[in-house]
Design an enzyme around this catalytic site. Structure first.
Site, PDB file in Angstrom:
ATOM      1  NE  ARG A  41      15.088 -15.979  60.018  1.00 52.72           N
ATOM      2  CZ  ARG A  41      15.612 -14.964  60.113  1.00 52.72           C
ATOM      3  NH1 ARG A  41      15.562 -13.983  61.234  1.00 52.72           N
ATOM      4  NH2 ARG A  41      16.279 -14.733  59.056  1.00 52.72           N
ATOM      5  CB  THR A  93       7.228   0.224  52.505  1.00 55.13           C
ATOM      6  OG1 THR A  93       7.528   0.524  53.667  1.00 55.13           O
ATOM      7  CG2 THR A  93       6.015   0.691  51.669  1.00 55.13           C
ATOM      8  CB  ALA A 221      10.914   8.510  67.972  1.00 54.08           C
ATOM      9  CB  CYS A 274      13.407   1.552  61.107  1.00 50.42           C
ATOM     10  SG  CYS A 274      13.636  -0.287  62.623  1.00 50.42           S
TER      11      CYS A 274
HETATM   12  C1  UDX Z   1      17.185   3.230  64.536  1.00 50.20           C
HETATM   13  C2  UDX Z   1      16.606   4.247  65.523  1.00 50.20           C
HETATM   14  O1  UDX Z   1      18.228   5.008  66.121  1.00 50.20           O
HETATM   15  C3  UDX Z   1      16.148   3.288  66.454  1.00 50.20           C
HETATM   16  O2  UDX Z   1      16.036   3.839  67.843  1.00 50.20           O
HETATM   17  C4  UDX Z   1      15.136   2.670  65.856  1.00 50.20           C
HETATM   18  O3  UDX Z   1      14.490   1.573  66.895  1.00 50.20           O
HETATM   19  C5  UDX Z   1      15.046   1.951  64.960  1.00 50.20           C
HETATM   20  O4  UDX Z   1      16.365   3.047  64.113  1.00 50.20           O
HETATM   21  P1  UDX Z   1      18.996   1.832  63.548  1.00 50.20           P
HETATM   22  O5  UDX Z   1      17.977   1.630  62.187  1.00 50.20           O
HETATM   23  O6  UDX Z   1      18.904   0.385  63.675  1.00 50.20           O
HETATM   24  O7  UDX Z   1      18.019   2.753  64.183  1.00 50.20           O
HETATM   25  O8  UDX Z   1      20.868   2.860  63.191  1.00 50.20           O
HETATM   26  P2  UDX Z   1      20.523   4.507  64.019  1.00 50.20           P
HETATM   27  O9  UDX Z   1      21.460   4.403  64.124  1.00 50.20           O
HETATM   28  O10 UDX Z   1      19.207   4.895  63.935  1.00 50.20           O
HETATM   29  O11 UDX Z   1      20.981   5.081  61.961  1.00 50.20           O
HETATM   30  C6  UDX Z   1      20.459   4.760  61.176  1.00 50.20           C
HETATM   31  C7  UDX Z   1      20.456   5.303  60.032  1.00 50.20           C
HETATM   32  O12 UDX Z   1      20.989   6.501  59.968  1.00 50.20           O
HETATM   33  C8  UDX Z   1      22.289   4.670  59.505  1.00 50.20           C
HETATM   34  O13 UDX Z   1      22.535   4.427  57.825  1.00 50.20           O
HETATM   35  C9  UDX Z   1      23.168   5.672  59.804  1.00 50.20           C
HETATM   36  O14 UDX Z   1      24.366   5.645  59.177  1.00 50.20           O
HETATM   37  C10 UDX Z   1      22.594   7.333  59.458  1.00 50.20           C
HETATM   38  N1  UDX Z   1      22.990   8.621  60.436  1.00 50.20           N
HETATM   39  C11 UDX Z   1      22.494   8.098  61.246  1.00 50.20           C
HETATM   40  C12 UDX Z   1      23.640   9.027  59.608  1.00 50.20           C
HETATM   41  O15 UDX Z   1      23.995   9.413  58.364  1.00 50.20           O
HETATM   42  N2  UDX Z   1      24.046  10.140  60.179  1.00 50.20           N
HETATM   43  C13 UDX Z   1      24.142  10.063  61.892  1.00 50.20           C
HETATM   44  O16 UDX Z   1      24.467  11.157  62.338  1.00 50.20           O
HETATM   45  C14 UDX Z   1      23.110   9.000  62.009  1.00 50.20           C
END
Ligand code: UDX
Length: 471
Positions: A41, A93, A221, A274
């Site tokens: 890595r 988890t 959050a 997350c």
């Molecule tokens: C998230 C948080 O946004 C971020 O602040 C934290 O640090 C890590 O977790 P991430 O998992 O990278 O980030 O993606 P994010 O854009 O939040 O989307 C998460 C999931 O929700 C994705 O599968 C996305 O497609 C879905 N989503 C998001 C929806 O289905 N609808 C939406 O309106 C927004």
């Protein structure tokens, strides 16, 4: 400067240090040494092929590497040299034992802390970058101070980057959160870390709190964001039953400035490393603290997400006249969202698992996800070995290849490239009637219907030609 987030898994700790940089003594800005136990890595981080895909990351790494950013497998030297150590290890988890399926597994965190305690010779600020349950800082402090060699100040500094937009989020964060102890040395440590961020983040966006508030804020959050997605997905089910249009409802609701327009996009279900993990973690905390109704409240966000994935699969099966056995289904997208090669908790995995269970033939195309990753995800999800999975799944090099001879297309990830496909040409090679299931509402459904597709879209008025006879 490059910050780390736990999603860059394998990263064990990163050190930041002010003062002259060893390879460029004229530099007095902070410099960052990323250390990891994985030799391949680190080799990848030092090569032209970075081990993860993130828009804009290549450019920053190439500009800073060897100047104020270094990658190494020498953990102990990294620990000894650093003033500030960010611990960005995985906290998945727990799969077995107490709290399995809900609690965070802190094994890697504890191992990293024990290594730091053993090796550090001078006082260090140790920063929780990985998302952790509240009170982790206290436990880590006990481990770090167990060896009694030097002093450590433990800070919580949760990461709010989203994949796909990580570099712009990093450049221009809504806020940076730093939690520390109220003691004099704790506050000095908070100030030291705030100074690092102040190189590019306006001071008024750097919030300081106590450690517990900071640790809890990260879980809250993510739970709030996921809860918005589950809420709009719940509304999508009402829309399909009533004839309302979920995008119109989201727009109308989101124009209320108290609600806001973001995170109201109905989808096949949220994924990513997350959301689910953090909610389950919060649920576990609530249960452990004797708050079962609060736990149940947050848990329903995950339940609704699972339902949404199942609802999508049910629409495919019922649409295709109640059976998909032996039918070819082209799955467009496997990543949990666009602009990432990450598949953790991707809705596509569960969709595939269910389609394999129904003995469909699934042809997958994703522009970024590695083939190996898809095989690993599907063998883990189905508990079948690879030869067995290969009886049902084919990986394709393009959307056109996946769609050739298919009964249906199913969009699982909102990649921009799917909007520009030649759907007339695709339909020519498909079985008729040709079905399209848009799990992201990114395509022009009216145009597709004109071409002759029977279209299902999340939370949209149902196509009269779509079979909804559930049996
Ligand atoms: C998230 C948080 O946004 C971020 O602040 C934290 O640090 C890590 O977790 P991430 O998992 O990278 O980030 O993606 P994010 O854009 O939040 O989307 C998460 C999931 O929700 C994705 O599968 C996305 O497609 C879905 N989503 C998001 C929806 O289905 N609808 C939406 O309106 C927004």
């Amino acid at each position: 400067p490059l910050c780390l987030r736990e999603c860059l898994d394998g990263v064990v700790s990163g050190g930041s240090r002010s003062g002259p940089c060893p390879s460029a003594p004229h530099l007095h800005a902070p410099f960052f040494q990323i250390v990891d136990i994985s030799v391949p890595r680190i080799a990848a981080w030092n090569s032209d092929e970075l081990p993860i895909y993130e828009p804009g990351l290549d450019k920053v790494v190439k500009a800073c590497r060897g100047k104020n950013l270094f990658f190494s497998t020498d953990l102990d030297q990294g620990i000894r040299d650093a003033d500030i150590i960010f611990v960005a290890v995985n906290t998945p988890t727990k799969k077995v034992g107490l709290g399995a399926g809900r609690a965070a597994d802190l094994t890697y965190w504890e191992l990293a802390a024990r290594r730091i305690a053993l090796v550090a010779e001078t006082p260090k600020v140790v920063v929780e970058k990985s998302t952790v349950p509240i009170n982790t800082a206290e436990a880590i402090s006990a481990v770090l101070h167990g060896a009694g060699k030097t002093r450590f100040d433990i800070l919580s500094n949760p990461e709010f980057l989203a994949e796909g937009t990580a570099m712009t989020d990093l450049d221009n964060p809504d806020r940076v959160l730093i939690g520390g102890s109220m003691s004099e040395s704790g506050q000095a440590a908070v100030a030291k870390l705030a100074d690092v961020y102040a190189h590019w983040v306006p001071r008024e966006r750097i919030l300081t709190t106590n450690v517990w508030s900071s640790e809890l804020s990260k879980l809250v959050a993510n739970s709030f964001l996921a809860q918005r997605v589950s809420s709009i997905n719940a509304v999508s089910a009402i829309c399909e039953a009533s004839g309302a249009d979920v995008d119109e409802v989201a727009r109308a609701v989101g124009m209320d400035s108290r609600i806001g327009p973001k995170f109201l996009k109905a989808s096949v279900g949220f994924g990513g490393s997350c959301f689910q993990k953090d909610i389950l973690n919060l649920v576990y905390l609530c249960q452990s603290m004797g708050l079962p109704d609060v736990a149940e409240y947050f848990h329903s966000v995950v339940t609704m997400n699972d339902r949404q994935k199942e609802r999508f699969v049910s629409r495919i099966i019922h649409g295709l006249f109640n059976t998909v056995t032996g039918k070819r289904i082209a799955l467009l997208g496997f990543a949990f969202k666009k602009d990432t090669g990450d598949t953790r908790e991707s809705a596509a995995i569960e969709i595939c698992r269910r389609l394999i269970e129904e003995r469909a033939s699934v042809c997958i195309y994703d522009p970024k996800v590695e083939a190996n990753q898809i095989w690993m995800d599907l063998t883990a999800a189905t508990r079948l070995d690879r030869t067995e999975v290969e009886k049902y799944v084919t990986l394709c090099d393009s959307a056109y290849e996946a769609a050739a001879g298919a009964h249906a297309l199913a969009v699982a990830t909102e990649w921009d490239e799917f909007k520009g496909l030649d759907y007339a040409k695709i339909q020519d090679g498909m079985v008729k009637p040709s079905f399209l299931f848009d799990g992201r509402n990114v395509l022009d459904h009216g145009a597709l219907r004109k071409l002759g597709y029977i279209v299902y879209a999340i939370g949209k008025p149902l196509d009269p030609k779509l079979n909804t006879n559930f049996c």
